[in-house]
Design an enzyme around this catalytic site. Structure first.
Site, short mmCIF file in Angstrom:
data_model
loop_
_atom_site.label_atom_id
_atom_site.label_comp_id
_atom_site.label_asym_id
_atom_site.label_seq_id
_atom_site.Cartn_x
_atom_site.Cartn_y
_atom_site.Cartn_z
N SER A 103 0.78 -1.39 0.01
CA SER A 103 0.01 -0.04 -0.05
C SER A 103 0.91 1.27 -0.05
O SER A 103 1.59 1.65 -0.86
CB SER A 103 -1.07 0.04 1.33
OG SER A 103 -1.95 1.09 1.03
N HIS A 203 -8.88 0.79 -0.06
CA HIS A 203 -8.58 -0.29 -1.21
C HIS A 203 -9.88 -0.99 -1.69
O HIS A 203 -10.13 -2.26 -1.73
CB HIS A 203 -7.80 -1.10 -0.79
CG HIS A 203 -6.14 -0.81 -0.56
ND1 HIS A 203 -5.35 -0.22 -1.51
CD2 HIS A 203 -5.42 -0.52 0.47
CE1 HIS A 203 -4.28 0.31 -1.05
NE2 HIS A 203 -4.17 -0.10 0.06
#
Length: 305
Positions: A103, A203
Site C-alpha cells: 500500500s 482499497h
C-alpha cells in the site's frame, strides 16, 4: 588446496537475489526515526519534510499513539523515515534486485527505484493521506485463519464489500460498508477477526471519489523509468515503465493489495533474501510463516545496520 579453490569458486559464482520490501500503514511505532535525526541525511530530510508538511515528523513520532495512528500523519511519517533508510543503504553501496511496497510502501519503492525524488513523493503522499483521511463511513476487518473458498463465495454474494489486502494464504483484510463487512465477518468461520482503526474503506470502490481527485495530481507529476523493477500492488508483476507504474498507482487506492501473489512471485523467481525497510516486522513475518527457505531481515533504525 583444491578444496579451498573449490570453495572460492563456489562463493564467487553463488548468486544471491535480494528484494527490499516496504510496510504500509499499521507498521508505525512511537519513537520511530529518532536515531535517524542524528545523521546529516536524516536532519536534511526531516527539515525538508517539515517545510512541505507544515508539521514535524519527529514530533509526531515522539508523541502519542493516537495522533501517530491517524492516516493524515501516519503515511507521511512512514514515507519520510523509510526514504531516509533507503538513502543510507544506497550510500553504503547496497542495492536490491527487486522492490515491492505494501500500500503506502509502494511510494517508497518508487522512490528507491528513482521513479521520483523525495520531495515529489512526499507531496504525493501528503495529498493521498489528506484525501484518505477525509473518507468516512467505511470499515475494514482483518481475518486470520479461515477457509479461502468459503470467504470468496461469501464476498461474491455480498454487495459493498471486497478483499482489500490479500496478505497471505491465511491472512486477509476485507473492506466496505460497515453493514457488509459485519455480514461477511459473521458468516465466515475465522480464528480471529480484528477491526482496523481506519476512517474509511481503503482499497475498495468506496474510495472512488478520493481516487479520482488523486489521479488529477498524478497526471501532473513526472515519473521516470524505474532503475530497479517494482512489483506493483495492483498486479504483482515487475515493472520498470514509468507509464505503467503511474497507471498502477492510479488504481491502487481502489484496488486490492495483492501481497500474497507478490510473495509467490518472489519465491518462484528465486529471491533468496528479503530486507524489510521500515519499523516493525510485519512483512518479514509474513514471509517467515509461508516460506522458511527465504532469509529475512528488518532495518528500521540505525542499530539495524
Amino acid at each position: 588446496m583444491k578444496f579451498n579453490l573449490f570453495i572460492k569458486h563456489f562463493l564467487k559464482n553463488m548468486v544471491t537475489k535480494t528484494a527490499w520490501v516496504f510496510p504500509g500503514q499499521g507498521s508505525q511505532v512511537v519513537g520511530m526515526g529518532k536515531d535517524l535525526a542524528t545523521t546529516s541525511l536524516g536532519e536534511e530530510y526531516f527539515k525538508e519534510a517539515q517545510d512541505i508538511l507544515g508539521w514535524s515528523v519527529l514530533e509526531l513520532c515522539e508523541g502519542d499513539t493516537v495522533n501517530l495512528s491517524k492516516t493524515l500523519y501516519t503515511q507521511p511519517c512512514l514515507y519520510v523515515i523509510q526514504c531516509i533508510l533507503v538513502r543510507l543503504l544506497k550510500e553504503n553501496q547496497v542495492n536490491p534486485n527487486l522492490l515491492a511496497g505494501h500500500s503506502l510502501g509502494e511510494y517508497v519503492a518508487l522512490y528507491a527505484a528513482e521513479v521520483f525524488d523525495f520531495t515529489t513523493g512526499l507531496k504525493l503522499v501528503k495529498s493521498r493521506a489528506e484525501l484518505m483521511n477525509k473518507a468516512v463511513g467505511g470499515k475494514m476487518v482483518a481475518l486470520i485463519k479461515f477457509d479461502r473458498l468459503s470467504l470468496n463465495e461469501i464476498i461474491a454474494n455480498t454487495p459493498d464489500v471486497v478483499l482489500a489486502n490479500d496478505n497471505s494464504e491465511q491472512q486477509v483484510v476485507i473492506s466496505g460498508t460497515p453493514q457488509a463487512v459485519d455480514e461477511v465477518s459473521h458468516k465466515i468461520k475465522a480464528k480471529r477477526a480484528i477491526e482496523l482503526k481506519v476512517s474509511g474503506a481503503f482499497h475498495s470502490h468506496l474510495m472512488k471519489e478520493a481516487s479520482e481527485q488523486f489521479q488529477i495530481l498524478l497526471e501532473n507529476t513526472d515519473f521516470k523509468e524505474a532503475q530497479i523493477p517494482i512489483l506493483s500492488n495492483i498486479e504483482a508483476v515487475p515493472r520498470t515503465s514509468e507509464i505503467i507504474l503511474k497507471e498502477n498507482l492510479k488504481k491502487q487506492m481502489t484496488g486490492s493489495v495483492r501481497w500474497r501473489e507478490t510473495m509467490v512471485f518472489m519465491v518462484e523467481h528465486e529471491i533468496t533474501n528479503i530486507i524489510e525497510i521500515g519499523p516493525g516486522k510485519i512483512l518479514s513475518n509474513l514471509f517467515k510463516k509461508e516460506y522458511t527457505q527465504i532469509d529475512t531481515r528488518s532495518i528500521g533504525s540505525l542499530s539495524d545496520f
